[in-house]
Enzyme design. Structure first.
Site, PDB file in Angstrom:
ATOM      1  CB  ALA A   1      15.127 -15.983  10.750  1.00 45.22           C
ATOM      2  N   GLY A   2      13.510 -13.499   8.411  1.00 47.58           N
ATOM      3  CA  GLY A   2      13.833 -13.051   7.335  1.00 47.58           C
ATOM      4  C   GLY A   2      14.243 -11.788   7.116  1.00 47.58           C
TER       5      GLY A   2
ATOM      6  CE  LYS B   1      15.972 -17.222   5.543  1.00 51.80           C
ATOM      7  NZ  LYS B   1      14.665 -17.334   4.952  1.00 51.80           N
TER       8      LYS B   1
ATOM      9  CG  ASN C   1      13.354   0.700   4.455  1.00 47.53           C
ATOM     10  OD1 ASN C   1      14.263   1.292   4.605  1.00 47.53           O
ATOM     11  ND2 ASN C   1      12.172   1.089   4.962  1.00 47.53           N
TER      12      ASN C   1
ATOM     13  CB  THR D   1       9.273  -4.753  -0.117  1.00 52.21           C
ATOM     14  OG1 THR D   1       8.836  -5.579   1.226  1.00 52.21           O
ATOM     15  CG2 THR D   1       8.605  -4.723  -1.040  1.00 52.21           C
TER      16      THR D   1
ATOM     17  CG  LEU E   1      -1.856  -1.011   1.353  1.00 47.80           C
ATOM     18  CD1 LEU E   1      -3.033  -1.191   2.638  1.00 47.80           C
ATOM     19  CD2 LEU E   1      -2.753  -1.187   0.114  1.00 47.80           C
ATOM     20  CB  SER E   2       4.443   1.804  -0.692  1.00 44.93           C
ATOM     21  OG  SER E   2       4.893   1.085   0.405  1.00 44.93           O
TER      22      SER E   2
ATOM     23  CG  ASP F   1      12.105  -1.785   7.387  1.00 42.02           C
ATOM     24  OD1 ASP F   1      11.084  -1.043   7.087  1.00 42.02           O
ATOM     25  OD2 ASP F   1      12.701  -2.363   6.516  1.00 42.02           O
TER      26      ASP F   1
ATOM     27  CE  LYS G   1      12.330  -4.570   3.569  1.00 45.02           C
ATOM     28  NZ  LYS G   1      11.600  -4.108   4.764  1.00 45.02           N
TER      29      LYS G   1
HETATM   30  P1  ATR Z   1      13.306 -14.228   3.054  1.00 43.40           P
HETATM   31  O1  ATR Z   1      13.032 -15.491   3.687  1.00 43.40           O
HETATM   32  O2  ATR Z   1      13.586 -14.169   1.743  1.00 43.40           O
HETATM   33  O3  ATR Z   1      14.093 -13.298   3.941  1.00 43.40           O
HETATM   34  P2  ATR Z   1      10.861 -13.222   4.159  1.00 43.40           P
HETATM   35  O4  ATR Z   1       9.463 -12.847   3.477  1.00 43.40           O
HETATM   36  O5  ATR Z   1      11.750 -11.990   4.536  1.00 43.40           O
HETATM   37  O6  ATR Z   1      11.753 -13.692   3.008  1.00 43.40           O
HETATM   38  O7  ATR Z   1      10.921 -13.993   5.243  1.00 43.40           O
HETATM   39  C1  ATR Z   1       9.923 -14.892   5.182  1.00 43.40           C
HETATM   40  C2  ATR Z   1       9.964 -15.537   6.621  1.00 43.40           C
HETATM   41  O8  ATR Z   1       8.526 -16.396   6.600  1.00 43.40           O
HETATM   42  C3  ATR Z   1      10.713 -16.722   7.036  1.00 43.40           C
HETATM   43  O9  ATR Z   1      11.298 -16.631   8.293  1.00 43.40           O
HETATM   44  C4  ATR Z   1      10.181 -17.921   6.608  1.00 43.40           C
HETATM   45  O10 ATR Z   1      10.775 -19.088   7.157  1.00 43.40           O
HETATM   46  P3  ATR Z   1      11.965 -19.773   6.433  1.00 43.40           P
HETATM   47  O11 ATR Z   1      13.141 -19.268   6.600  1.00 43.40           O
HETATM   48  O12 ATR Z   1      11.855 -21.183   6.973  1.00 43.40           O
HETATM   49  O13 ATR Z   1      11.632 -19.825   4.803  1.00 43.40           O
HETATM   50  C5  ATR Z   1       8.962 -17.759   7.190  1.00 43.40           C
HETATM   51  N1  ATR Z   1       7.693 -18.583   6.531  1.00 43.40           N
HETATM   52  C6  ATR Z   1       7.245 -18.472   5.246  1.00 43.40           C
HETATM   53  N2  ATR Z   1       6.305 -19.316   4.832  1.00 43.40           N
HETATM   54  C7  ATR Z   1       6.417 -20.267   6.163  1.00 43.40           C
HETATM   55  C8  ATR Z   1       5.662 -21.448   6.578  1.00 43.40           C
HETATM   56  N3  ATR Z   1       4.818 -21.799   5.632  1.00 43.40           N
HETATM   57  N4  ATR Z   1       5.728 -21.819   7.526  1.00 43.40           N
HETATM   58  C9  ATR Z   1       6.668 -21.238   8.577  1.00 43.40           C
HETATM   59  N5  ATR Z   1       7.524 -20.046   8.345  1.00 43.40           N
HETATM   60  C10 ATR Z   1       7.293 -19.560   7.097  1.00 43.40           C
END
Ligand code: ATR
Length: 265
Positions: A126-127, A154, A86, A61, A15-16, A101, A65
């Site tokens: 941990a993303g 991660k 970001n 995003t 929605l940015s 952020d 990032k």
């Molecule tokens: P990225 O992993 O590329 O940094 P992100 O959207 O910033 O992408 O992070 C997604 C987060 O949601 C991660 O922590 C991911 O877990 P994984 O590292 O195991 O992929 C978590 N995630 C996404 N889908 C998930 C699911 N179905 N169950 C549990 N965790 C999920």
């Protein structure tokens, strides 16, 4: 007319554009802000367009990032500290990556009057956004940060940068004062996160970084058990506010009209 972009993949949910275009209009700035779904190999072209003054500012995003870092000339203190960018723009002929952020998260908590000094925090995920949240929590003097992620390695990688993190297995529910959902679970309305709500009890803070949908199952269920809840809307608004200020050297207003812009979905 100046041109701004938010880049990511996926990007439909962002929605940015709604927020920035509203502020451009309110401040009589001739500019347009659009969203663009890109792939990793498009990143360099976007940076070149900033260099050539075809694009004047970019928000970054998921999942770019970190990936954008080697392509910029300079990082702000916060971007360097979090290894996460970001917001990008050209300053004195250099392409600079910022991170708004970190302050966005802190201001969101402050705006709700949540005081988490000396509290125990549990982070799910941990993303890309998690390093920023951890830095913000450290600034706010929390007592302990526990983290869990489906892919444990991660979470372990984060521990290399941030000492004192405690890692627990995905699916376990430790004792905490505030829990933060920083996963993408909840972006789809049917997503559920497996938590032991009975064990958690009531009066805890449940924070979801997701703001669209407005109320994820994670928050809905927390409310039913008598907890305080907050979605990612204010964090989103404050990070956008700081990006807008960097680009335009002007602080736009955050009022009811601004907040309502994000509620009519
Ligand atoms: P990225 O992993 O590329 O940094 P992100 O959207 O910033 O992408 O992070 C997604 C987060 O949601 C991660 O922590 C991911 O877990 P994984 O590292 O195991 O992929 C978590 N995630 C996404 N889908 C998930 C699911 N179905 N169950 C549990 N965790 C999920």
């Amino acid at each position: 007319m100046k041109k701004y972009l938010v880049i990511g993949n996926p990007i439909e949910h962002s929605l940015s554009p709604r927020l920035h275009n509203h502020w451009f209009k309110k401040n009589n700035i001739e500019a347009i802000y659009q969203k663009k779904q890109i792939n990793e190999n498009d990143l360099k072209g976007i940076i070149d367009e900033i260099r050539n003054d075809k694009i004047h500012g970019v928000n970054v995003t998921i999942p770019f990032k970190q990936l954008v870092i080697p392509l910029v000339d300079d990082l702000s203190f916060e971007a360097k500290e979090s290894q996460s960018v970001n917001t990008i723009c050209k300053e004195k002929n250099k392409i600079v990556g910022h991170n708004t952020d970190i302050n966005g998260f802190e201001l969101a908590l402050r705006s709700r009057g949540f005081n988490i000094k000396n509290k125990k925090i549990f982070i799910l995920g941990a993303g890309g956004v998690v390093p920023s949240i951890i830095l913000s929590l450290k600034k706010l003097d929390v007592r302990k940060i526990i983290i869990t992620n489906r892919t444990k390695t991660k979470a372990e990688n984060l521990k290399k940068f941030f000492t004192n993190l405690e890692i627990v297995e995905w699916g376990t529910t430790p004792d905490f004062d505030m829990i933060i959902n920083a996963t993408s679970l909840g972006l789809n309305k049917n997503d559920v996160i497996d938590l032991n709500y009975e064990k958690i009890g009531s009066n805890k803070i449940f924070y979801d970084v997701i703001y669209n949908p407005i109320e994820t199952n994670f928050l809905l269920k927390a409310k039913k058990f008598g907890n305080k809840t907050e979605n990612g809307k204010m964090m989103f608004i404050y990070q956008a506010h700081q990006s807008f200020t960097i680009w335009n050297k002007l602080m736009p207003k955050i009022d009811d009209e601004t907040i309502k812009l994000l509620e009519n979905d």
